[in-house]
Structure formats: structure tokens, C-alpha cells
Scaffold this active site. Structure first.
Site, PDB file in Angstrom:
ATOM      1  N   ARG A 175       0.717  -1.164  -0.078  1.00  0.00           N
ATOM      2  CA  ARG A 175       0.033   0.167  -0.012  1.00  0.00           C
ATOM      3  C   ARG A 175       0.865   1.240  -0.107  1.00  0.00           C
ATOM      4  NH1 ARG A 175      -3.657  -3.094  -1.003  1.00  0.00           N
ATOM      5  NH2 ARG A 175      -5.021  -4.076   0.392  1.00  0.00           N
ATOM      6  N   LEU A 176       2.076   1.026  -0.535  1.00  0.00           N
ATOM      7  CA  LEU A 176       2.994   2.423  -0.454  1.00  0.00           C
ATOM      8  C   LEU A 176       2.690   3.050  -2.012  1.00  0.00           C
ATOM      9  CD1 LEU A 176       6.039   0.618   1.156  1.00  0.00           C
ATOM     10  CD2 LEU A 176       4.139   2.049   2.135  1.00  0.00           C
TER      11      LEU A 176
END
Ligand SMILES: Cc1cc2nc3c(=O)[nH]c(=O)nc-3n(C[C@H](O)[C@H](O)[C@H](O)COP(=O)(O)O)c2cc1C
Length: 196
Positions: A175-176
Site C-alpha cells: 500500500r505504498l
């Protein structure tokens, strides 16, 4: 608020890459519209044209979306390309304008004859008593235009979403994600990165 050459080039390059990556329906986009009293509706439509002016789709102007766009000419579009890189989204928001009759005529003429007949036969979004009623209307239109071209129905046309906000979202593990956000402000595009 025309797309900058660089934004349009990024969109076109991602679209081509999505096609090459085997995305089954790269031109499919979610279209969200709003009624006068603030009810939001979303559905899928197909992108049929894009240039620096914006994103064009075609539909029945008497449909729910058409009626909402008449009440509130504003929309959001969302492309989701799952097969591209590690997942890519493109989000677009802005005012909506009808395309010209000449543009709609030109695109309608390229459609398969069956779709042209269907555009006359379908009272899109209205209640249909049964399938047979629709098929009877289809056959009636088929007879009406037998042996000649099918003209564009007056209730069928296109809309152009003029981008005022546009985001290229690139999936990154854990989720970066990377978010490239553009906003039209004071006569120019402002670019910002957003936290994922
Ligand atoms: C992949 C896909 C593409 C579609 N493309 C269009 C389109 O380009 N135009 C359209 O009017 N409806 C299209 N539809 C149907 C719409 O999603 C929707 O059912 C229809 O337009 C009625 O929406 P409304 O009642 O909110 O106006 C498509 C549906 C799918 C699943």
C-alpha cells in the site's frame, strides 16, 4: 482546463500499455453522476475518444445518466487497469458538455448496424414490461430502415468530461502507492503528490 500535452501523453501511454498488458476492457470506465437532489449514480461506459479537451462517451440522453447530466452537468470518471504494472487507476472529475451533432453523427455511423437499431429500440433506463416488447421494437426499427442507412436517433449522443482534477494512481506493494494529482487552478495545472 485543457489537458496539458504531458498529461494527455501519460494517459495515452498508460492506455496503450494497458491494452498490451492484456487488460480485457481498457476503455471501460466508471461514470458517476449526480441528481438535482444530490443522489449519486455510477455505471460503466466506454471511452470513445480522448484529446486535450477531455474524455468522450456516448449514451441515451434520456437515460438516468443523461437526465442527471442535464440537471447537474458534472461527473467523475474512473479507469481501473488491474493488469497494468501493479495496478493503475486514473480518476477524473470535472464539468460535462454535450458533443456536437457532427461528432455524434460521425461516431454513430461507425457502429454496427445492430447497435444502431438497438439505440432506436431502447428506451434506456425506463421500465420494460417484458423482453418481447423490446424485441418487437427492435424488429419494427429494423423494418423501418430496411435497405437504407440507420440515422442517429435524436435521443442518442455523447458527452465530454472536461478534466478539472485528474489523478494517476500507481499500485506499489504494501500500500505504498504513488499518487500523481493534477488540479486546474487559476488558469494552470498544479501538480502534487498525495499520500497513498
Ligand atoms: C463494459 C460495459 C460498457 C458499457 N458501455 C456503455 C456505454 O458506452 N454507454 C452506455 O450508455 N451504456 C454502457 N453500458 C451500460 C451502462 O453501464 C448502464 O447499464 C446503462 O448506460 C444505463 O445506465 P443509467 O440507467 O445509469 O443511465 C456499459 C456497460 C458495461 C458493463
Amino acid at each position: 482546463m485543457h489537458l496539458s500535452a504531458q498529461m494527455l501523453q501519460t494517459f495515452n501511454a498508460l492506455f496503450a500499455e494497458a491494452q498490451a498488458a492484456g487488460e480485457p476492457e481498457p476503455s471501460a470506465m466508471t461514470l458517476a453522476t449526480l441528481s438535482e437532489e444530490g443522489r449519486v449514480s455510477a455505471r460503466t461506459v466506454l471511452l470513445k475518444h480522448v484529446d486535450e479537451r477531455g474524455f468522450v462517451f456516448y449514451t441515451n440522453v434520456g437515460s438516468v445518466k443523461g437526465r442527471q447530466l442535464a440537471e447537474r452537468p458534472t461527473a467523475a470518471l474512473l479507469f481501473q487497469w488491474k493488469h497494468l504494472r501493479q495496478g493503475v487507476q486514473v480518476r477524473i472529475e470535472g464539468p460535462v458538455e454535450p458533443v456536437t451533432d457532427a461528432e455524434a453523427d460521425a461516431y454513430f455511423a461507425t457502429r454496427p448496424r445492430e447497435s444502431q437499431i438497438g439505440a432506436w429500440a431502447s428506451d434506456q433506463s425506463r421500465e420494460l414490461p417484458d423482453r418481447a416488447t423490446f424485441m418487437a421494437r427492435y424488429e419494427e426499427v429494423e423494418r423501418r430502415y430496411a435497405g437504407g442507412p440507420v440515422p442517429r436517433p435524436p435521443h442518442w449522443s455523447g458527452y465530454r468530461v472536461l478534466p478539472e482534477r485528474l489523478e494517476f494512481w500507481y499500485g506499489v506493494p504494501y500500500r505504498l502507492h504513488q499518487r500523481d494529482f493534477y488540479e486546474w487552478r487559476d488558469g494552470d495545472w498544479r501538480h502534487a503528490l498525495l499520500y497513498p
